[in-house]
Design a protein around this motif. Structure first.
Motif, mmCIF file in Angstrom:
data_model
loop_
_atom_site.group_PDB
_atom_site.id
_atom_site.type_symbol
_atom_site.label_atom_id
_atom_site.label_comp_id
_atom_site.label_asym_id
_atom_site.label_seq_id
_atom_site.Cartn_x
_atom_site.Cartn_y
_atom_site.Cartn_z
ATOM 1 N N CYS A 40 70.682 20.743 35.068
ATOM 2 C CA CYS A 40 70.179 22.029 35.702
ATOM 3 C C CYS A 40 70.996 22.037 37.131
ATOM 4 O O CYS A 40 70.821 21.015 37.749
ATOM 5 C CB CYS A 40 68.701 22.237 35.889
ATOM 6 N N VAL A 41 71.278 23.092 37.483
ATOM 7 C CA VAL A 41 72.122 23.173 38.893
ATOM 8 C C VAL A 41 71.333 24.340 39.628
ATOM 9 O O VAL A 41 71.462 25.506 39.111
ATOM 10 C CB VAL A 41 73.404 23.239 38.729
ATOM 11 N N ALA A 42 70.687 23.944 40.754
ATOM 12 C CA ALA A 42 69.923 25.008 41.448
ATOM 13 C C ALA A 42 70.336 25.094 42.773
ATOM 14 O O ALA A 42 70.694 24.237 43.572
ATOM 15 C CB ALA A 42 68.388 24.337 41.637
ATOM 16 N N LEU A 43 70.939 26.281 43.064
ATOM 17 C CA LEU A 43 71.547 26.616 44.418
ATOM 18 C C LEU A 43 70.830 26.404 45.728
ATOM 19 O O LEU A 43 71.294 25.626 46.523
ATOM 20 C CB LEU A 43 72.040 28.160 44.388
ATOM 21 N N MET A 44 69.463 27.004 45.778
ATOM 22 C CA MET A 44 68.660 27.074 46.974
ATOM 23 C C MET A 44 67.935 25.700 47.067
ATOM 24 O O MET A 44 67.408 25.490 48.096
ATOM 25 C CB MET A 44 67.775 28.204 46.766
ATOM 26 N N LEU A 55 56.496 16.581 36.428
ATOM 27 C CA LEU A 55 55.352 17.348 36.002
ATOM 28 C C LEU A 55 55.504 18.496 35.149
ATOM 29 O O LEU A 55 54.786 18.691 34.429
ATOM 30 C CB LEU A 55 54.402 17.630 37.485
ATOM 31 N N LEU A 56 56.671 19.013 35.451
ATOM 32 C CA LEU A 56 57.259 20.214 34.429
ATOM 33 C C LEU A 56 57.484 19.758 33.175
ATOM 34 O O LEU A 56 57.065 20.406 32.293
ATOM 35 C CB LEU A 56 58.330 20.893 35.143
ATOM 36 N N LEU A 57 58.274 18.647 33.211
ATOM 37 C CA LEU A 57 58.793 18.211 31.784
ATOM 38 C C LEU A 57 58.203 17.453 31.170
ATOM 39 O O LEU A 57 58.403 17.152 29.796
ATOM 40 C CB LEU A 57 60.417 17.841 31.816
ATOM 41 N N GLY A 58 57.273 16.525 31.565
ATOM 42 C CA GLY A 58 56.508 15.359 31.062
ATOM 43 C C GLY A 58 57.396 14.556 30.321
ATOM 44 O O GLY A 58 58.304 13.916 31.313
ATOM 45 N N PRO A 59 57.503 13.986 29.320
ATOM 46 C CA PRO A 59 58.408 12.922 28.709
ATOM 47 C C PRO A 59 59.850 13.438 28.627
ATOM 48 O O PRO A 59 60.751 12.285 28.519
ATOM 49 C CB PRO A 59 57.633 12.610 27.310
ATOM 50 N N GLN A 60 60.035 14.806 28.586
ATOM 51 C CA GLN A 60 61.496 15.047 28.372
ATOM 52 C C GLN A 60 62.342 14.705 29.573
ATOM 53 O O GLN A 60 61.735 14.584 30.675
ATOM 54 C CB GLN A 60 61.464 16.555 28.119
ATOM 55 N N GLN A 61 63.485 14.787 29.542
ATOM 56 C CA GLN A 61 64.511 14.581 30.803
ATOM 57 C C GLN A 61 65.381 15.346 30.998
ATOM 58 O O GLN A 61 65.776 15.987 30.181
ATOM 59 C CB GLN A 61 64.938 13.085 30.736
ATOM 60 N N ALA A 62 65.802 15.616 32.252
ATOM 61 C CA ALA A 62 66.995 16.480 32.577
ATOM 62 C C ALA A 62 67.572 16.061 33.901
ATOM 63 O O ALA A 62 66.768 15.564 34.629
ATOM 64 C CB ALA A 62 66.358 17.994 32.620
ATOM 65 N N ARG A 63 69.008 16.264 34.054
ATOM 66 C CA ARG A 63 69.587 15.957 35.074
ATOM 67 C C ARG A 63 69.574 17.228 36.272
ATOM 68 O O ARG A 63 70.122 18.343 35.788
ATOM 69 C CB ARG A 63 71.016 15.340 35.078
ATOM 70 N N ILE A 64 69.025 17.165 37.511
ATOM 71 C CA ILE A 64 68.741 18.124 38.292
ATOM 72 C C ILE A 64 69.731 17.965 39.556
ATOM 73 O O ILE A 64 69.554 16.840 39.947
ATOM 74 C CB ILE A 64 67.180 18.443 38.710
#
Length: 359
Positions: A40-44, A55-64
């Protein structure tokens, strides 16, 4: 398959777009196969948001990647991260041209757009038209938004525009606090950005309707959650009408306080003219609360006379009458819970998975 979500923000703001983008990210992570990668790429967004991501993803992972408002940085990172992707979900029309550029660099990439509301209810530039035509699918949050997009660009293939209604955080528990008769002391809750660039939200109309509401219910209180540069004007509006403690400005609050406000209110009101969907209506209804909305935009696809009341935008007399009706004739909690269930996170996530798989 690697999936990339690009969006204005996840945690920088608490508006409807940021909240629904968080749920898109959560759903994409839950759908991912063990060897899939989600980014995920967040501009702001800025700073370290890793704790909120966990807290949002729990055991799941994502590159932010947080771009700290740098548009150049956002462009560079999106193009870099999309090189190894097969799928890109674009969370706002303003970023769709970037998605189109990513597709040019990586021809294997399919990109999708989430169309929320007013940002797509207008004519499009030539670059936007080209980017829209290149989208594999456009997820419209309401049928109203879908119709508006087809109206403003007749070259769009209708079958590519599909309605994917918003959902709400499953932490908001459906039906946990059934609506009850409020007597002479109804608590009316408003949750909205208070910014001069969004004058259509109708917060001023609720304040203007309060004298008529107080004549019916002398102990009524309007509680306004939200912040922004329009707050001083709205506070003056309340003072000019000598409303005193009948109008309370609570400012920006965290999710815990927001849940308490939903829990303790008797009805929710946001008579907005330009809601693409209206996530706050769902949040309020998840607590069994009836909603007052304007008969405009996508709001009537969420709120009707079974679960609340619709008024003509700008008509403060209708607002006061509708509040009286909702207080004296509480809506059936079972009907409200059934409406909320239609927009559950589980239904949203299953529908998103099916659409991404081409079904």
């Amino acid at each position: 398959m690697k999936t990339l979500l690009i969006c204005p923000d996840l945690f920088n703001a608490e508006g409807g777009i940021a909240r629904i983008m968080r749920l898109y990210l959560r759903s994409l992570c839950e759908q991912a196969a063990p060897d899939d990668r989600i980014g995920c790429v967040a501009l702001m967004d800025s700073g370290d948001t890793s704790a909120r991501v966990r807290l949002l993803l729990g055991p799941q992972q994502a590159r932010i990647d947080n771009c700290e408002r740098s548009r150049v940085g956002f462009l560079f990172i999106v193009l870099l991260r999309s090189l190894g992707c097969r799928r890109l979900v674009c969370g706002h029309l303003h970023h769709l041209i970037v998605a189109r550029l990513a597709r040019i660099i990586n021809p294997r990439l399919d990109y999708y757009l989430v169309a929320h509301g007013i940002e797509v209810w207008r004519p499009y530039s030539l670059l936007e038209r080209a980017a829209l035509r290149g989208a594999r699918r456009i997820f419209c949050v309401s049928e109203y938004t879908r119709r508006q997009m087809l109206r403003f660009d007749t070259s769009l293939a209708p079958e590519r525009l599909v309605v994917l209604p918003n959902t709400f955080d499953p932490g908001f528990r459906a039906g946990s606090a059934p609506a009850t008769a409020a007597g002479l002391h109804p608590r009316i809750l408003v949750v909205s950005r208070l910014v001069n660039s969004d004058p259509y939200k109708g917060v001023d109309l609720m304040i203007e309707a309060m004298p008529a509401i107080l004549r019916q219910f002398p102990g009524a209180q309007l509680r306004i959650v939200g912040g922004g540069d329009a707050r001083p004007h709205l506070e003056k509006l309340a003072r000019d009408r000598a409303l005193g403690e009948a109008v309370r400005f609570l400012g920006l609050v965290d999710d815990g306080v927001l849940r308490e406000e939903y829990q303790s209110c008797d009805l929710f009101a946001l008579p907005s003219r330009k809601e693409g969907f209206g996530l706050v209506y769902l949040e309020a209804m998840s607590y069994g609360k009836p909603c007052l909305a304007a008969r405009a935009g996508g709001a009537p696809e969420v709120v009707d006379d079974q679960v609340g009341a619709l008024v003509e935008y700008g008509n403060t007399e209708q607002i006061a009458l509708a509040v009286g009706n909702l207080v004296r004739h509480p809506r059936n909690p079972a009907a409200i819970a059934a409406r909320v269930a239609q927009f559950s996170y589980a239904n949203f996530s299953a529908r998103l998975a099916a659409l991404l798989d081409g079904k």
